[in-house]
Motif scaffolding. Structure first.
Motif, PDB file in Angstrom:
ATOM      1  N   SER A 338       0.834  -1.210   0.000  1.00 22.16           N
ATOM      2  CA  SER A 338       0.000   0.000   0.000  1.00 22.16           C
ATOM      3  C   SER A 338       0.866   1.256   0.000  1.00 22.16           C
ATOM      4  O   SER A 338       1.882   1.320   0.689  1.00 22.16           O
ATOM      5  N   ASN A 339       0.457   2.248  -0.804  1.00 23.76           N
ATOM      6  CA  ASN A 339       1.094   3.561  -0.663  1.00 23.76           C
ATOM      7  C   ASN A 339       0.125   4.524   0.032  1.00 23.76           C
ATOM      8  O   ASN A 339       0.333   5.722   0.048  1.00 23.76           O
ATOM      9  N   GLY A 340      -0.997   3.958   0.541  1.00 27.76           N
ATOM     10  CA  GLY A 340      -1.941   4.748   1.333  1.00 27.76           C
ATOM     11  C   GLY A 340      -2.985   5.510   0.538  1.00 27.76           C
ATOM     12  O   GLY A 340      -3.855   6.143   1.122  1.00 27.76           O
ATOM     13  N   ALA A 341      -2.913   5.426  -0.809  1.00 28.14           N
ATOM     14  CA  ALA A 341      -3.814   6.270  -1.615  1.00 28.14           C
ATOM     15  C   ALA A 341      -5.194   5.648  -1.832  1.00 28.14           C
ATOM     16  O   ALA A 341      -6.179   6.359  -2.072  1.00 28.14           O
ATOM     17  N   ALA A 382      -0.861  -0.995 -11.328  1.00 26.50           N
ATOM     18  CA  ALA A 382       0.281  -1.059 -12.258  1.00 26.50           C
ATOM     19  C   ALA A 382       1.581  -0.769 -11.516  1.00 26.50           C
ATOM     20  O   ALA A 382       2.629  -1.335 -11.837  1.00 26.50           O
ATOM     21  N   ASP A 383       1.517   0.113 -10.518  1.00 29.37           N
ATOM     22  CA  ASP A 383       2.720   0.455  -9.758  1.00 29.37           C
ATOM     23  C   ASP A 383       2.912  -0.438  -8.532  1.00 29.37           C
ATOM     24  O   ASP A 383       3.761  -0.160  -7.685  1.00 29.37           O
ATOM     25  N   ASN A 384       2.062  -1.449  -8.437  1.00 30.10           N
ATOM     26  CA  ASN A 384       2.130  -2.372  -7.287  1.00 30.10           C
ATOM     27  C   ASN A 384       1.897  -1.663  -5.955  1.00 30.10           C
ATOM     28  O   ASN A 384       2.423  -2.077  -4.925  1.00 30.10           O
ATOM     29  N   ASP A 385       1.090  -0.587  -6.026  1.00 27.47           N
ATOM     30  CA  ASP A 385       0.843   0.220  -4.819  1.00 27.47           C
ATOM     31  C   ASP A 385      -0.502  -0.094  -4.158  1.00 27.47           C
ATOM     32  O   ASP A 385      -1.061   0.731  -3.445  1.00 27.47           O
ATOM     33  N   LEU A 386      -1.039  -1.267  -4.453  1.00 28.14           N
ATOM     34  CA  LEU A 386      -2.359  -1.625  -3.922  1.00 28.14           C
ATOM     35  C   LEU A 386      -2.214  -2.902  -3.089  1.00 28.14           C
ATOM     36  O   LEU A 386      -1.828  -3.950  -3.616  1.00 28.14           O
ATOM     37  N   ALA A 387      -2.519  -2.805  -1.810  1.00 25.92           N
ATOM     38  CA  ALA A 387      -2.394  -3.971  -0.935  1.00 25.92           C
ATOM     39  C   ALA A 387      -3.641  -4.846  -1.037  1.00 25.92           C
ATOM     40  O   ALA A 387      -4.684  -4.395  -1.513  1.00 25.92           O
ATOM     41  N   GLU A 388      -3.523  -6.080  -0.568  1.00 25.91           N
ATOM     42  CA  GLU A 388      -4.615  -7.055  -0.674  1.00 25.91           C
ATOM     43  C   GLU A 388      -5.930  -6.523  -0.066  1.00 25.91           C
ATOM     44  O   GLU A 388      -6.989  -6.614  -0.686  1.00 25.91           O
ATOM     45  N   ASP A 389      -5.859  -5.967   1.145  1.00 22.56           N
ATOM     46  CA  ASP A 389      -7.106  -5.488   1.772  1.00 22.56           C
ATOM     47  C   ASP A 389      -7.703  -4.317   0.987  1.00 22.56           C
ATOM     48  O   ASP A 389      -8.916  -4.151   0.908  1.00 22.56           O
TER      49      ASP A 389
END
Ligand code: AMP
Ligand code: ZN
Length: 464
Positions: A338-341, A382-389
């Motif tokens: 996660s990047n928090g966005a 695409a930037d791998n900035d999304l966590a599973e939850d």
């Protein structure tokens, strides 16, 4: 934010306040079942469905009623011309109508009352109007005396000054310049053959307007929340519904009148009488799925005219593909850091989605929100900035939106569409139209579907 509707009766945008808290009662004028419905009719039914779905999304308990007009002049004319009894004749088109609703992904209404099953209630209403001196009889026909209802013309904003007192009209459909006393009940005449009902007010059949007053009030109450239909029904049909109901009960009939603009073809209303229409079946045969037609008919705000074109259908197909690809790809995404966005993106989308629909069902704004959401989540992915939850929350969000939109592919609709395109390609090859045949193959390939010519005909499979 409150829900706002543009009420045709007041010509104003008004805050929606249901009669009973948490509950909404809606009536939509349904099909006249003498033929297949064209996609113009379905435009009106689709935004009715959208209205109902959005109110349910907001947590309202909705009761939705749509009548089936299974007796009218055209039904008598066409069933007789085909030498088929009325009931059998209309049954065929009623079944087709329900099949088409399924193809287009409309939720079933709670009740579909048939006009012919409410003859007693209709003659009862005529009797009430007779007692009040609002209805009168001429040779077994019963008419509504519009001079007895001071509010007549308020919905359609008619100028009642030039009216000829006593003028009567027997047909159900007429223009504003022939505004006059209208038929509630029509006496039997020889050309009706065996189509009539023996009733307390005589032998005959109901006028079209009467059925909607009777059936809406029977199932929704003497005053209910929302009445919808196409703009062509505002006069005389809805004007007459108001006159009949309010004349009989002395109460306000409907709180919010919503009227939708037409589906047009080259500047003219799509209609059976002009012959410029496509049935849903015509479009499906050309290789489009019901969902594509749904998207096209729904994506323009109901109060704006929509010009029908095949390019429009192609664009609808592309948009649907983007929407569905998003869901499938997100489901298959294994989650990153996660990047928090994501939380902010999801919250913003939810609020904006509701703000759009709250504003008189602004579907164009709502779809812009949905596609911005898709773009923003795709970027994180695409930037791998999304966590599973976060991925799960994003999926929940789009699925919640989909309870209103109902745009997700159903397995069988893809199959049906591909099968139809294969049929078209085979036909094109038979006609030595190789350009079309190749185009169909290439278009399918672009959508990940591979065609194989085998000795037993064409087979298709999904690209791995
Ligand atoms: P009908 O069966 O003609 O009574 O029409 C059923 C519904 O379809 C009514 O609400 C009409 O207003 C609506 N309708 C008819 N033609 C069109 C059109 N071209 N575009 C949108 N709605 C239409
Ligand atoms: Zn009606």
């Amino acid at each position: 934010m409150a829900i706002m509707f543009r009420n045709s009766y007041t010509r104003k945008k008004e805050e929606f306040r249901p009669i009973e808290s948490g509950k909404v009662k809606i009536y939509t004028c349904g099909p006249t079942v003498y033929n297949y419905q064209h996609i113009g009719n379905f435009r009106t039914f689709i935004w009715g469905d959208l209205l109902r779905r959005y109110l349910e999304y907001k947590g309202y308990d909705v009761t939705y009623v749509m009548n089936i007009t299974d007796i009218d002049d055209k039904i008598i004319r066409d069933s007789q011309a085909n030498h088929i009894p009325r009931e059998e004749f209309t049954e065929k088109y009623i079944k087709a109508f329900f099949d088409d609703l399924d193809t287009l992904g409309l939720k079933r209404a709670d009740i579909y009352p048939y006009a012919t099953k409410h003859i007693k209630e209709m003659t009862d209403l005529v009797k009430v109007l007779l007692d009040k001196g609002i209805a009168y009889e001429v040779n077994g026909n019963y008419y509504y005396r519009i001079s007895a209802f001071p509010d007549y013309g308020k919905l359609a904003k008619l100028d009642m000054d030039g009216l000829k007192p006593g003028a009567r009209v027997a047909s159900d459909e007429y223009e504003k310049d022939s505004v006059s006393d209208f038929a509630l009940w029509k006496a039997w005449q020889p050309s009706d053959g065996d189509i009539y009902w023996e009733t307390e007010i005589g032998k005959g059949r109901p006028g079209w307007h009467l059925e909607c007053s009777v059936m809406s009030m029977k199932y929704l109450g003497e005053t209910f929340d929302i009445h919808t239909g196409g703009v062509d029904l505002m006069f005389p049909h809805h004007e007459n519904e108001i006159a009949q109901s309010e004349g009989a009960t002395g109460k306000k009939f409907v709180n919010y009148w919503l009227h939708g603009e037409h589906l047009i073809v080259e500047g003219k209303k799509m209609s059976k009488s002009l012959g410029n229409f496509f049935t849903l079946r015509d479009i499906i045969e050309k290789g489009y799925s019901g969902l594509v037609v749904r998207y096209l008919l729904m994506a323009t705000h109901y109060r704006q005219q929509l010009n029908f074109t095949f390019q429009g259908l192609d664009a609808a197909r592309n948009a649907l593909e983007r929407y569905n690809d998003f869901i499938v790809n997100l489901e298959n995404f294994s989650g990153g850091q996660s990047n928090g966005a994501a939380v902010g993106i999801i919250e913003k989308a939810k609020t904006a989605f509701e703000d759009a629909f709250d504003d008189d069902l602004n579907i164009s704004a709502a779809l812009a929100v949905v596609f911005d959401f898709i773009r923003d989540i795709n970027r994180l992915k695409a930037d791998n900035d999304l966590a599973e939850d976060e991925k799960i929350k994003a999926l929940e969000t789009i699925r919640k939106f989909d309870t209103v939109l109902n745009f997700t592919y159903k397995a069988e609709t893809i199959d049906e569409e591909v099968e139809n395109l294969i049929k078209q390609r085979t036909e094109a090859k038979k006609n030595r139209d190789f350009a079309t045949a190749d185009k169909i193959r290439d278009d399918l390939l672009a959508r990940g579907i591979i065609l194989e010519d085998t000795p037993r005909g064409v087979r298709w499979k999904r690209k791995a």
